[in-house]
Write a protein that holds these residues in place. Structure first.
Motif, PDB file in Angstrom:
ATOM      1  N   ASP A  67      -3.357  21.138   5.035  1.00 48.22           N
ATOM      2  CA  ASP A  67      -2.663  21.710   6.188  1.00 48.22           C
ATOM      3  C   ASP A  67      -1.165  21.746   5.879  1.00 48.22           C
ATOM      4  O   ASP A  67      -0.471  20.751   6.096  1.00 48.22           O
ATOM      5  CB  ASP A  67      -2.950  20.864   7.432  1.00 48.22           C
ATOM      6  CG  ASP A  67      -2.197  21.390   8.649  1.00 48.22           C
ATOM      7  OD1 ASP A  67      -1.504  22.436   8.538  1.00 48.22           O
ATOM      8  OD2 ASP A  67      -2.297  20.749   9.711  1.00 48.22           O
ATOM      9  N   PRO A  68      -0.684  22.869   5.366  1.00 47.13           N
ATOM     10  CA  PRO A  68       0.717  22.942   4.922  1.00 47.13           C
ATOM     11  C   PRO A  68       1.714  22.585   6.019  1.00 47.13           C
ATOM     12  O   PRO A  68       2.837  22.191   5.727  1.00 47.13           O
ATOM     13  CB  PRO A  68       0.872  24.401   4.487  1.00 47.13           C
ATOM     14  CG  PRO A  68      -0.508  24.862   4.180  1.00 47.13           C
ATOM     15  CD  PRO A  68      -1.415  24.117   5.109  1.00 47.13           C
ATOM     16  N   LYS A  69       1.302  22.684   7.263  1.00 46.38           N
ATOM     17  CA  LYS A  69       2.225  22.367   8.358  1.00 46.38           C
ATOM     18  C   LYS A  69       2.585  20.881   8.405  1.00 46.38           C
ATOM     19  O   LYS A  69       3.614  20.510   8.956  1.00 46.38           O
ATOM     20  CB  LYS A  69       1.608  22.806   9.695  1.00 46.38           C
ATOM     21  CG  LYS A  69       1.707  24.304   9.941  1.00 46.38           C
ATOM     22  CD  LYS A  69       1.603  24.668  11.410  1.00 46.38           C
ATOM     23  CE  LYS A  69       0.213  24.441  11.978  1.00 46.38           C
ATOM     24  NZ  LYS A  69      -0.790  25.451  11.562  1.00 46.38           N
ATOM     25  N   GLU A 101       0.837  -1.195   0.000  1.00 45.32           N
ATOM     26  CA  GLU A 101       0.000   0.000   0.000  1.00 45.32           C
ATOM     27  C   GLU A 101       0.872   1.245   0.000  1.00 45.32           C
ATOM     28  O   GLU A 101       2.014   1.238   0.485  1.00 45.32           O
ATOM     29  CB  GLU A 101      -0.891  -0.004   1.236  1.00 45.32           C
ATOM     30  CG  GLU A 101      -1.905  -1.129   1.164  1.00 45.32           C
ATOM     31  CD  GLU A 101      -3.168  -0.811   1.927  1.00 45.32           C
ATOM     32  OE1 GLU A 101      -3.888   0.120   1.502  1.00 45.32           O
ATOM     33  OE2 GLU A 101      -3.421  -1.489   2.932  1.00 45.32           O
ATOM     34  N   LEU A 102       0.308   2.305  -0.552  1.00 45.01           N
ATOM     35  CA  LEU A 102       0.973   3.605  -0.539  1.00 45.01           C
ATOM     36  C   LEU A 102       0.265   4.462   0.492  1.00 45.01           C
ATOM     37  O   LEU A 102      -0.962   4.526   0.503  1.00 45.01           O
ATOM     38  CB  LEU A 102       0.851   4.257  -1.921  1.00 45.01           C
ATOM     39  CG  LEU A 102       1.490   3.476  -3.072  1.00 45.01           C
ATOM     40  CD1 LEU A 102       0.933   3.961  -4.416  1.00 45.01           C
ATOM     41  CD2 LEU A 102       2.998   3.636  -3.020  1.00 45.01           C
ATOM     42  N   PHE A 103       1.037   5.112   1.373  1.00 45.27           N
ATOM     43  CA  PHE A 103       0.427   5.901   2.440  1.00 45.27           C
ATOM     44  C   PHE A 103       0.710   7.387   2.210  1.00 45.27           C
ATOM     45  O   PHE A 103       1.854   7.772   1.921  1.00 45.27           O
ATOM     46  CB  PHE A 103       0.947   5.456   3.798  1.00 45.27           C
ATOM     47  CG  PHE A 103       0.557   4.040   4.119  1.00 45.27           C
ATOM     48  CD1 PHE A 103      -0.719   3.741   4.583  1.00 45.27           C
ATOM     49  CD2 PHE A 103       1.456   3.000   3.924  1.00 45.27           C
ATOM     50  CE1 PHE A 103      -1.088   2.433   4.861  1.00 45.27           C
ATOM     51  CE2 PHE A 103       1.095   1.685   4.199  1.00 45.27           C
ATOM     52  CZ  PHE A 103      -0.183   1.403   4.670  1.00 45.27           C
ATOM     53  N   ALA A 104      -0.331   8.181   2.356  1.00 48.24           N
ATOM     54  CA  ALA A 104      -0.205   9.610   2.083  1.00 48.24           C
ATOM     55  C   ALA A 104       0.652  10.288   3.159  1.00 48.24           C
ATOM     56  O   ALA A 104       0.382  10.138   4.341  1.00 48.24           O
ATOM     57  CB  ALA A 104      -1.590  10.249   2.028  1.00 48.24           C
ATOM     58  N   PRO A 105       1.671  11.036   2.740  1.00 52.01           N
ATOM     59  CA  PRO A 105       2.493  11.765   3.713  1.00 52.01           C
ATOM     60  C   PRO A 105       1.737  12.934   4.338  1.00 52.01           C
ATOM     61  O   PRO A 105       2.069  13.377   5.425  1.00 52.01           O
ATOM     62  CB  PRO A 105       3.674  12.277   2.888  1.00 52.01           C
ATOM     63  CG  PRO A 105       3.538  11.689   1.527  1.00 52.01           C
ATOM     64  CD  PRO A 105       2.140  11.216   1.361  1.00 52.01           C
ATOM     65  N   ILE A 106       0.747  13.429   3.596  1.00 53.95           N
ATOM     66  CA  ILE A 106      -0.014  14.608   4.045  1.00 53.95           C
ATOM     67  C   ILE A 106      -1.462  14.460   3.611  1.00 53.95           C
ATOM     68  O   ILE A 106      -1.785  13.580   2.802  1.00 53.95           O
ATOM     69  CB  ILE A 106       0.541  15.910   3.407  1.00 53.95           C
ATOM     70  CG1 ILE A 106       0.536  15.756   1.862  1.00 53.95           C
ATOM     71  CG2 ILE A 106       1.940  16.232   3.904  1.00 53.95           C
ATOM     72  CD1 ILE A 106       0.433  17.054   1.138  1.00 53.95           C
ATOM     73  N   SER A 107      -2.320  15.331   4.117  1.00 55.87           N
ATOM     74  CA  SER A 107      -3.728  15.332   3.696  1.00 55.87           C
ATOM     75  C   SER A 107      -3.947  16.388   2.619  1.00 55.87           C
ATOM     76  O   SER A 107      -3.221  17.384   2.565  1.00 55.87           O
ATOM     77  CB  SER A 107      -4.636  15.653   4.889  1.00 55.87           C
ATOM     78  OG  SER A 107      -4.372  14.774   5.955  1.00 55.87           O
TER      79      SER A 107
END
Lengths: 127, 360
Positions: A107-109, A67-73
């Motif tokens: 959320d750029p943070k 699976e590929l997991f998103a580093p960010i939303s």
């Protein structure tokens, strides 16, 4: 093993690159090496939303499904469609032609919280 | 702790990636599965298959005893010839699929699957009235040299008359000074040889074959390529495509079941099953939707699970997704369609004739 300096990294071996307001996402050289020959990739569509830490797709090698997991939303604004016909690009050029999706972060943070190259390199060396 | 073959150090030194398989620490790949697959189809590849086992039947009753435990007809096999078939339980379930090498009527070597070494020996010894049955698995290492250039690569290392060793035949001979049983057998669909040799000479033999094959582009290969090669031929893999709960008829191995050869263990159950008709059949399929079907994925029809994928991969030679699955007989005919559920989503599949790949 290639570890570009200008990227951010996850413990699941995805990388994130800031490009204007977008974040481009792929998997690392270490990840592609561990997977072996990539023969199939399943990615979201433009307009889909991805959530940090959650699966956004699948990459399959001759050996296994991962699976590929998103580093960010955020929202998917671009998808590297040529990978569908040439998934082996992920092996040969994981950081450039082998990119997977571009996301407009909610959320750029979140990007700042990812590992920098030193932290990721140390993480890989422990593996 | 996983067992190691005599070639373990050779693999590690050569940069192979090691994995555990059937209780053995084996190379899964050297250069990469696709490159190794291609090398075997077009040139030559070398595999360490020392994890396979050898059970030997000896004595005046050897042939008779083994015949009663084997589905194929050993009376059709001469000295120096090999035959593929199954060992079955009384229920018809497959104990193992094996290759029998007939050195003489009173000396038969049964090559068994790695995971089944002990099980097969116990089964065979327990049912072989009057024959001397020994587990000689630790006394043999085994290399498989496969590919269209295999004979050329091997001939440089031996004075054995390789053209005289036709398919499914074997001879004794020295290869690079190592005494071997040289068999024209293999499980990749290509021409090739399996070399049975003493374990302490295996590394020397390996290095000699690699050196001899270098000009031909020989590639050391791991289990990854072995799996994609065998699947393109629709060769069954014990433990994935069949097991003790599967009969050879269900597994599509009816061609190695000779019901008219006389008594053998499992025969009555297989006769009964043939009369009653099969409840499921192993078929080859291609996916017509994107994706890769893998072992254990459900086969669905009208939203209901009706079968299961036992092997699946993306065929390196054909560029399509191929697989084997158990399905009801109504879906087993060539051209039948069903869906394979891939991570919760149905992908369309079509039954095709096997082998998927035909040697050019």
């Amino acid at each position: 093993m290639d570890f570009p300096e200008d990227l951010k990294y996850t413990r699941e071996h995805e990388w994130a690159r800031q490009k204007g307001s977008r974040i481009v996402i792929g998997i690392t050289d270490f990840a592609q090496d561990q997977l072996g020959d990539v023969v199939f990739v399943e990615l979201p569509e433009i307009g889909d939303t991805v959530k940090k830490g959650e699966s956004f797709g699948v990459v399959e090698s001759t050996k296994a499904v991962s699976e590929l997991f998103a580093p960010i939303s955020g929202k998917v604004v671009e998808v590297n469609d040529p990978l569908a016909d040439a998934p082996e690009t992920i092996n040969s050029d994981p950081y450039e032609e082998g990119w997977m999706i571009a996301v407009e972060p909610s959320d750029p943070k979140e990007v700042e919280a990812l590992m920098d190259v030193r932290a990721y390199r140390a993480f890989v060396e422990e593996q | 702790m996983a067992q190691r073959t005599p070639l373990f150090d050779t693999h590690v030194r050569s940069g192979a990636r090691m994995v555990e398989f059937a209780g053995w620490e084996m190379p899964v790949q050297y250069a990469g599965v696709l490159a190794e697959h291609e090398a075997v189809r077009t040139r030559a590849g070398l595999f360490d298959v020392s994890h396979m086992g050898e059970v030997v039947f000896r004595g005046p009753r050897a042939l008779e005893a083994l015949s009663r435990l084997f589905t194929n007809d050993l009376s059709k096999v001469a000295d120096g010839q090999a035959q593929y078939g199954c060992l079955c339980r009384e229920s018809g379930g497959i104990v193992d699929d094996v290759v029998v090498y007939r050195r003489a009527a009173d000396d038969l070597l049964v090559c068994v699957n790695a995971a089944n070494r002990q099980k097969d020996h116990e089964w065979l010894a327990g049912h072989a009235a009057g024959a001397d049955v020994r587990n000689e698995s630790d006394e043999w290492a085994q290399l498989a040299l496969q590919g269209p250039l295999a004979a050329r690569v091997l001939q440089r290392l031996t004075s054995a008359d390789l053209p005289a060793i036709r398919t499914y035949r074997f001879a004794r001979g020295e290869v690079a000074g190592v005494p071997c049983l040289i068999a024209r057998t293999g499980y990749t669909g290509e021409d090739g040889f399996e070399l049975f040799c003493p374990p302490d000479a295996a590394a020397r033999l390996w290095d000699a074959v690699v050196d001899s094959g270098e000009p031909e582009g020989l590639q050391p290969c791991g289990l990854g390529a072995r799996d994609s090669l065998r699947l393109e031929m629709a060769y069954r893999l014990y433990g994935s495509d069949m097991d003790d709960g599967t009969t050879p008829l269900e597994a599509g191995l009816g061609w190695v079941v000779k019901l008219d050869k006389g008594e053998f263990v499992g025969r009555d159950a297989l006769v009964r099953q043939k009369e009653q008709g099969l409840a499921r059949k192993l078929v080859g399929f291609v996916l017509t939707d994107p994706g890769i079907a893998r072992h254990g994925y459900p086969v669905v029809q009208d939203g209901r699970k009706v079968g299961e994928v036992t092997s699946g991969t993306r065929s390196p030679s054909l560029g399509t997704s191929i697989g084997l699955a158990y399905v009801p007989p109504a879906l087993a005919a060539e051209g039948s369609t069903f869906a394979v559920e891939i991570r919760g989503r149905p992908a369309a599949a079509k039954v095709v004739k096997t082998p998927f790949y035909t040697r050019k």
